[in-house]
Design an enzyme around this catalytic site. Structure first.
Site, PDB file in Angstrom:
ATOM      1  N   GLY A 131     -36.505  15.808  16.743  1.00  0.00           N
ATOM      2  CA  GLY A 131     -36.365  16.950  17.637  1.00  0.00           C
ATOM      3  C   GLY A 131     -35.082  16.839  18.436  1.00  0.00           C
ATOM      4  N   LYS A 132     -34.682  17.889  19.058  1.00  0.00           N
ATOM      5  CA  LYS A 132     -33.536  17.862  19.970  1.00  0.00           C
ATOM      6  C   LYS A 132     -33.596  19.097  20.842  1.00  0.00           C
ATOM      7  CE  LYS A 132     -29.897  15.117  20.340  1.00  0.00           C
ATOM      8  NZ  LYS A 132     -30.038  13.673  20.122  1.00  0.00           N
TER       9      LYS A 132
END
Ligand code: NAD
Length: 446
Positions: A131-132
Site C-alpha cells: 500500500g501507499k
C-alpha cells in the site's frame, strides 16, 4: 522516513523481455513512476511466463481512493488538501506502506509506490501486501499544529479502509513518529478502542519497537556478510566503502566494522573521509551522535584524508554500499568505480543506465528491495508485538531479523545463479511469483 521507494526504478538489465510478447491490453499512463512500474512488471511477467489473467490482475491496484482534507490553518482561514491511499494487493496479507507528505504526491504516484511495496513485502517473506498513501502538500510551509490537523483529518477520512488486518501505514517521506501517533490516536478515538497495530513507526514509549532504529543498517550489513561468504571473501580481509552516514549507513558501517571488515571510506553531505588502514567507525559514530546536525564535519583520526563525495564512490575497495540518496551511481560515474560489488542500502542509488555499465564491468549489485528490506521487516516486527501486546528485547529483535535477511539473500542469490539473471531481476521475479501464487490459490471472488 522508512519504507520509501525511489523515483528511478529499475528491475535490472535483462535485455530480452519488455512485455511486447504479452497479448493483454497494457495500461498506459503519463505518470512516469507508474509507467515505469508497469513496464517493469510487464517485462518480468513475460520473462516468467505469468498467466495473462494474473498479469491483468496484478497490473491493477485493488483499491485506490482520493479524499479531500479541509483544514483550519493557524491564521483562521480554511484550505482543502488532497489525500490518497492505494492498496495494490492484499493477496498475502494486509496492505503495508508509507504515508508521505510532498507536493508531488498523486493517486498515480501512490499506485506505483504501492505496487513496489507489494513486491518488496513479498520478497521479504513477510505476510503483507502493498500500500501507499500521502497528502499533496509542502510540509515546510505547515506548522506542527497544521500538520497534526491534516494527519488527523486524513486518518478520519481513510479510517473505513485501514486496520491492523486491512492496511497498516508507516512513515515515509516527510512523516515520522508524530504523524503515526496522531493517526493511531484519531482512529482509536473514532472506534472507541485502542488501535496500536494500525500503524508502525511509533515511538518505543507508545507501542513502538526496540531495535527498529538499527534494523535497516543491520539488514544491509547482513547482506554484505552473506555476499562475502558466497564469493568466498574473508570478512576480516574485506574493504568496504559506505556512502551516506545517516541512519542506514552509520549502522551498516558499525555492524560491518564489528564483524571485522575494514571500512576504508565513509561520506555524508560534508564530503568523503578516506583511510586505507580503516576508519575508526565507533569514533565516527560518536562524532555524529555529538554533532548538532548529526554530520561527519570535523571528524578526524590518524591517517584520514578528507576527499570529495565523488572520490569516495570511486575509491578502491571490495564493496560499495550507497546509503544516501537515489541516483548516486549513474551514467557519469559507473564506469569509474573500482569495487567488485555494490550493496544498495538507499532506495534507487544505481540508475538503470549505470546498471548496464556495471553489468558490462562485471560489478554485481545486491538490489535495494532486498538489501534495505530490514526496515520493512522491522515494521512487521512492531506489528507482531502490537498484536501480541508483548514486547521483545533489542537482542530478540535482532536475532529474528538476521536469519530472515540471510534466507532472503540466498533465495535471490541462488535464483539469479540458476536462471542466469542479475540479482535485481531475480529479486523481482521471486517477489512476483509469491504474490501470483497467492492470488491463484485464493481465487477470484465470483
Ligand atoms: P538519513 O537522512 O538518516 O541519512 C542520509 C545520509 O546521506 C546523511 O548522512 C546525509 O548527509 C547523506 N548524504 C546526503 N547526500 C549525500 C551525498 N550527495 N553524498 C554523500 N552522502 C550524502 O536517511 P536514511 O534513513 O539513512 O536513508 C538513506 C536511504 O535509505 C534513503 O534512500 C532511504 O529512502 C533509504 N531507506 C531507509 C530506511 C530506513 O529505515 N531509514 C529503510 C529503507 C530505505
Amino acid at each position: 522516513m522508512t519504507d520509501d521507494v525511489s523515483k528511478k526504478i529499475s528491475v535490472g538489465p535483462s535485455g530480452k523481455f519488455d512485455g511486447s510478447g504479452l497479448s493483454v491490453k497494457k495500461r498506459t499512463t503519463k505518470n512516469i513512476l507508474l509507467a515505469t512500474a508497469l513496464e517493469n512488471f510487464y517485462g518480468a511477467a513475460e520473462e516468467m511466463g505469468l498467466d495473462e489473467g494474473l498479469v491483468e490482475i496484478l497490473s491493477h491496484a485493488e483499491r485506490a481512493i482520493s479524499v479531500s482534507l479541509p483544514i483550519t490553518m493557524d491564521d483562521g482561514s480554511i484550505r482543502v488538501f488532497e489525500g490518497y491511499r492505494v492498496q495494490h494487493s492484499t493477496a498475502l496479507g494486509p496492505a503495508k506502506g508509507g504515508l508521505r507528505f510532498h507536493p508531488d504526491v498523486s493517486l498515480e504516484e501512490c499506485e506505483a509506490l504501492a505496487s513496489l511495496m507489494t513486491w518488496k513485502c513479498s520478497l521479504a517473506g513477510i505476510p503483507y501486501g502493498g500500500g501507499k498513501g500521502g497528502i499533496s502538500c509542502d510540509p515546510l510551509e505547515l506548522s506542527s499544529n497544521e500538520k497534526e490537523r491534516l494527519t488527523r483529518t486524513f486518518a478520519a477520512r481513510i479510517a473505513p479502509i485501514v486496520g491492523e488486518w486491512e492496511d497498516v501505514p508507516a512513515p515515509d517521506v516527510n512523516t515520522g513518529a508524530p504523524e503515526m501517533v496522531w493517526f493511531m490516536d484519531t482512529v482509536s478515538k473514532l472506534r472507541g478502542r485502542f488501535e496500536p497495530g494500525i500503524v508502525t513507526g511509533k515511538p518505543i514509549s507508545i507501542w513502538g519497537s526496540k531495535g527498529r532504529t538499527a534494523a535497516t543498517g543491520l539488514g544491509v550489513a547482513t547482506c554484505i556478510k552473506e555476499l562475502l561468504n558466497a564469493v568466498k571473501l574473508d570478512v576480516n580481509k574485506s574493504r568496504i566503502i559506505i556512502q551516506g552516514f545517516g541512519n542506514v549507513g552509520s549502522y551498516a558501517a558499525k555492524f560491518m566494522s564489528e564483524a571485522g571488515a575494514k571500512i576504508v571510506g565513509i561520506s555524508d553531505v560534508t564530503g568523503g573521509y578516506y583511510a586505507p588502514d580503516g576508519i575508526d567507525v565507533a569514533k565516527a559514530f560518536d562524532h555524529i551522535s555529538n554533532h548538532p546536525k548529526k554530520m561527519l564535519e570535523g571528524f578526524s583520526q590518524a591517517g584520514l584524508k578528507h576527499v570529495s563525495g565523488e572520490e569516495i564512490l570511486e575509491a578502491e575497495a571490495d564493496v560499495l554500499a550507497p546509503c544516501a540518496l537515489e541516483g548516486a551511481v549513474n551514467a557519469s560515474n559507473a564506469a569509474k568505480l573500482k569495487v567488485k560489488y555494490i550493496v544498495e542500502g538507499a532506495n534507487g542509488p544505481v540508475t538503470p543506465e549505470a546498471d548496464e555499465a556495471l553489468l558490462s564491468n562485471g560489478i554485481k549489485v545486491v538490489p535495494d528491495f532486498l538489501a534495505n528490506s530490514g526496515g520493512v521487516i522491522g515494521s512487521y516486527f512492531e506489528w507482531v508485538q502490537n498484536l501480541a501486546g508483548y514486547f521483545w528485547t533489542e537482542e530478540e529483535y535482532n536475532n529474528r531479523l538476521v536469519p530472515i535477511m540471510k534466507d532472503n539473500f540466498h533465495r535471490v542469490w541462488n535464483y539469479a545463479a540458476t536462471q542466469d539473471v542479475v540479482m535485481r531481476r531475480a529479486a523481482f521475479l521471486v517477489a512476483i511469483k509469491r504474490v501470483a501464487d497467492a492470488v491463484k490459490m485464493r481465487g477470484l471472488f465470483l
